[in-house]
Structure formats: structure tokens, C-alpha cells
Enzyme design. Structure first.
Site, PDB file in Angstrom:
ATOM      1  N   HIS A   1     -18.190  -2.931 -22.643  1.00  0.00           N
ATOM      2  CA  HIS A   1     -20.148  -3.724 -22.556  1.00  0.00           C
ATOM      3  C   HIS A   1     -20.338  -2.260 -23.015  1.00  0.00           C
ATOM      4  CE1 HIS A   1     -18.503  -7.096 -21.046  1.00  0.00           C
ATOM      5  NE2 HIS A   1     -19.213  -7.870 -21.943  1.00  0.00           N
TER       6      HIS A   1
ATOM      7  N   ASP B   1     -14.467  -9.826 -30.354  1.00  0.00           N
ATOM      8  CA  ASP B   1     -14.643 -11.136 -30.498  1.00  0.00           C
ATOM      9  C   ASP B   1     -15.134 -10.994 -31.582  1.00  0.00           C
ATOM     10  OD1 ASP B   1     -15.240 -12.546 -27.806  1.00  0.00           O
ATOM     11  OD2 ASP B   1     -15.645 -11.322 -27.515  1.00  0.00           O
TER      12      ASP B   1
ATOM     13  N   MET C   1     -10.007  -4.702 -23.337  1.00  0.00           N
ATOM     14  CA  MET C   1     -10.801  -4.816 -21.752  1.00  0.00           C
ATOM     15  C   MET C   1     -11.634  -6.326 -21.777  1.00  0.00           C
ATOM     16  SD  MET C   1     -12.002  -1.053 -21.167  1.00  0.00           S
ATOM     17  CE  MET C   1     -10.984   0.134 -20.708  1.00  0.00           C
TER      18      MET C   1
ATOM     19  N   ARG D   1     -13.025 -11.572 -17.942  1.00  0.00           N
ATOM     20  CA  ARG D   1     -11.959 -12.513 -18.055  1.00  0.00           C
ATOM     21  C   ARG D   1     -10.336 -12.353 -17.681  1.00  0.00           C
ATOM     22  NH1 ARG D   1     -14.117 -15.779 -22.426  1.00  0.00           N
ATOM     23  NH2 ARG D   1     -14.914 -17.551 -21.362  1.00  0.00           N
TER      24      ARG D   1
HETATM   25  P1  AMP Z   1     -18.840 -10.808 -23.661  1.00  0.00           P
HETATM   26  O1  AMP Z   1     -19.338 -10.599 -22.049  1.00  0.00           O
HETATM   27  O2  AMP Z   1     -17.169 -11.343 -23.467  1.00  0.00           O
HETATM   28  O3  AMP Z   1     -19.808 -11.910 -24.302  1.00  0.00           O
HETATM   29  O4  AMP Z   1     -18.799  -9.748 -24.718  1.00  0.00           O
HETATM   30  C1  AMP Z   1     -20.437  -9.001 -24.474  1.00  0.00           C
HETATM   31  C2  AMP Z   1     -20.306  -7.872 -26.028  1.00  0.00           C
HETATM   32  O5  AMP Z   1     -18.998  -6.875 -25.902  1.00  0.00           O
HETATM   33  C3  AMP Z   1     -19.586  -8.986 -27.626  1.00  0.00           C
HETATM   34  O6  AMP Z   1     -20.550  -8.487 -28.401  1.00  0.00           O
HETATM   35  C4  AMP Z   1     -17.658  -8.735 -26.677  1.00  0.00           C
HETATM   36  O7  AMP Z   1     -17.329  -8.806 -28.646  1.00  0.00           O
HETATM   37  C5  AMP Z   1     -17.983  -7.608 -26.701  1.00  0.00           C
HETATM   38  N1  AMP Z   1     -17.171  -6.754 -25.963  1.00  0.00           N
HETATM   39  C6  AMP Z   1     -16.280  -7.939 -24.962  1.00  0.00           C
HETATM   40  N2  AMP Z   1     -15.171  -6.175 -24.783  1.00  0.00           N
HETATM   41  C7  AMP Z   1     -15.129  -5.901 -25.027  1.00  0.00           C
HETATM   42  C8  AMP Z   1     -14.184  -5.142 -25.657  1.00  0.00           C
HETATM   43  N3  AMP Z   1     -13.020  -5.025 -24.369  1.00  0.00           N
HETATM   44  N4  AMP Z   1     -14.470  -3.627 -26.292  1.00  0.00           N
HETATM   45  C9  AMP Z   1     -15.489  -3.321 -26.902  1.00  0.00           C
HETATM   46  N5  AMP Z   1     -16.863  -4.228 -26.544  1.00  0.00           N
HETATM   47  C10 AMP Z   1     -16.467  -5.720 -25.829  1.00  0.00           C
END
Ligand code: AMP
Length: 299
Positions: free
Chosen positions: A37, A150, A184, A187
Site C-alpha cells: 500500500h 489485484d 504482500m 491477508r
Molecule cells: P487492499 O487494501 O488489499 O484492498 O489493497 C488496496 C490497494 O493496494 C489495491 O489497489 C491493491 O491492488 C494494492 N495492493 C495490495 N497489495 C499490494 C502489493 N503487494 N503491492 C502493490 N500493491 C498492492
């Protein structure tokens, strides 16, 4: 950094910032922030002066049997991290603010959601598209940044923006990985120590398939079989899908052609934890070696 919880206030702030000629970039998240993030926040700085991070665990993108109620949350740590990263506004509406009594709209993006995550998580992308639209309408940004982690979500958001003529630029940021290649993810905290060690198999299987392609493999079935066979070396794993597709459309031809951009996509359960990962690559035009060497994966 200012914390905002109400949509109206967020909109007023954004309009005010725009009036003083500032550009706005938004980074939508579900919180429990990690370096992935934060890499999006870093990237955001290249696009605009005002950075808004949204933090909302969106109930409508979880199926009843999924982990909505136990999804990890740590608001204090998240706001500390955002403050340190130079975020200007942290937007954290509650569920009733986003979905007041009587809310009924649903955004359906169509074909690109049919397979992969859309197939295994029915209604997931309706929830995603609807909340993304609401978050964009709440923050009124010039740019929005999403992670390639994603992959299908990125396609959904791009289609949402282009089909509905939103005047927003979508930026896709690369996946941040741990030392052993595991993408990363919030979860990952669900994984036991053993599962965490086994989890690098996702990255290994993507890399094996990439290697085969770089060495001349073109047949989807064989590429997919390489990933399946690699994943199955872990007994504790259950595969939802391990597949390949054209990166822009998610179409699945029998054979890929030189110059095509493709994506390798995985979703597996390690124990009770569902993990996803992907990688994109170009089908090379010049063969390095004999594709017949991968025939063992046939059938
Ligand atoms: P989430 O909180 O999991 O919904 O993720 C929020 C945003 O962060 C989404 O656009 C995800 O694709 C991105 N994101 C999550 N994990 C990663 C990662 N390991 N590397 C880059 N972006 C990420």
C-alpha cells in the site's frame, strides 16, 4: 494529516483544493496497511500535490462465507503510517455512511468479470465497482492508483472509468513482494508459520510458467499445467485457478502469439487462507529453445 469520515466533508475539501489549483490523487485501500500500500502512496507523489488514502473494508465485495468480519483492522497503526508517508487526508467512512438504509445501486462491468475472481467470487466485482465509484465521487480526484496485485480489479476499474467517461486517470503500480517472492497482502497475517513458508510456491509457479514461455512454450494448456503441477507440490494447497489469458481482455485462446501481452493468474487456498497473485509478460517473438521440452505437462 486530516482524518475525514463524512462524504460531504470530503467532497468539500476536494473542491476547495481544486479551487487552489491543486491536483488530487487517491489511493483506495481496505486498510491494515503494508509496504505494498505504501508503495502506492509513494507513487502517488509523482502525480499530484494532494494525496488522499481511503480506508474502507467494503462489505459488499465479500460473500457471506468470506472473511469480512475477521478481516484484519488496525486504524491507529494505519493512520500513523499514512501520516509518516505524507498523506494529506485519510478518508475513513463507516459502512452506514457508504451504504445508508435503502441503498440499492449496483455497478455491473460485464464480460471482464466472468472468469477467474469473478467466477469464484460471484458478486465480488459488483461490490468493487460500486464502492470504487462511490469513493471516487467522494474524493473527486484527478488520479487514482491501484495495485497490479489485484489484476482483474485493475481491468474492472479501467473499464468502469472508460465506459462511464470518468475524467480520472488510472495508474497501475507494480506488486510489492516479500523476500521470497510472496506478494504482500493484508491477508498474509492469517498464515501459520508453516503456511507462510509454503506460500512462496505461488511466486515459484508463476516464475516456472514464465520461464517456459520465455523458452518457447505457447500452448495455454501446457502453461497452466506447469503452474498446477508446481502448486500441487504443496499438499496443503487447494487451487481455485492457475491460468493464463490475454492481459487486456482475459480471453483464453488455445495458443498465444508472438508479441501478445499475457497474464498468468493464480488463486489458491493455503489452509483456510485464500491468496491471489499474477504476473504479466510479452510472448517473445524469437524462440530460445525447443518448446517440446515442456510436453511432459500435457494432459
Ligand atoms: P487492499 O487494501 O488489499 O484492498 O489493497 C488496496 C490497494 O493496494 C489495491 O489497489 C491493491 O491492488 C494494492 N495492493 C495490495 N497489495 C499490494 C502489493 N503487494 N503491492 C502493490 N500493491 C498492492
Amino acid at each position: 494529516m486530516k482524518i475525514i469520515t463524512k462524504i460531504k466533508e470530503m467532497q468539500q475539501i476536494s473542491l476547495q483544493e481544486k479551487k487552489s489549483n491543486k491536483k488530487i490523487v487517491v489511493v483506495p485501500t481496505m486498510g491494515y496497511l503494508h509496504k505494498g500500500h505504501l508503495s502506492l502512496v509513494e507513487k502517488a507523489k509523482n502525480y499530484a500535490e494532494i494525496i488522499i488514502v481511503t480506508l474502507f473494508v467494503n462489505p459488499t465485495q465479500f460473500a457471506p462465507n468470506e472473511d469480512y468480519s475477521k478481516y484484519p483492522r488496525d486504524l491507529n497503526k494505519d493512520s500513523e503510517l499514512c501520516e509518516l508517508a505524507g498523506v494529506n487526508y485519510l478518508f475513513i467512512p463507516d459502512a452506514l455512511e457508504m451504504y445508508p438504509i435503502g441503498f440499492s445501486a449496483k455497478i455491473n462491468i460485464g464480460k471482464v468479470t466472468d472468469e477467474f475472481e469473478g467466477k469464484y467470487r460471484p458478486n465480488h466485482f459488483e461490490g468493487v465497482a460500486t464502492i470504487v465509484l462511490k469513493l471516487l465521487n467522494s474524493t473527486l480526484p484527478d488520479f487514482a492508483i491501484f495495485g497490479q496485485k489485484d489484476f482483474q480489479q485493475c481491468l474492472v476499474v479501467k473499464k468502469l472509468i472508460s465506459d462511464l467517461n470518468f475524467p480520472i486517470d488510472i495508474i497501475i503500480a507494480p506488486t510489492m513482494r516479500d523476500f521470497d517472492g510472496l506478494a504482500m497482502s493484508s491477508r498474509n497475517v492469517y498464515l501459520s508459520e508453516d503456511e507462510r513458508n509454503e506460500a512462496s510456491i505461488l511466486f515459484v509457479s508463476l516464475e516456472k510458467a514464465r520461464n517456459a514461455i520465455e523458452n518457447g512454450e505457447r500452448k495455454r494448456k501446457i502453461i497452466n499445467a506447469i503452474m498446477h503441477k508446481t502448486l500441487r507440490t504443496i499438499s496443503n494447497i487447494r487451487i481455485d485457478y492457475a491460468s493464463s489469458a490475454l492481459a487486456d481482455s482475459l480471453e483464453t485462446p488455445e495458443e498465444f502469439l508472438p508479441g501478445e501481452k499475457i497474464v498468468l493468474l493464480l488463486a489458491v487456498y493455503l489452509g483456510r487462507t485464500r491468496l491471489i497473485d499474477n504476473t504479466t509478460l510479452l510472448i517473445p517473438s524469437i524462440l530460445k529453445s525447443n518448446p517440446a521440452s515442456f510436453e511432459e505437462f500435457k494432459g
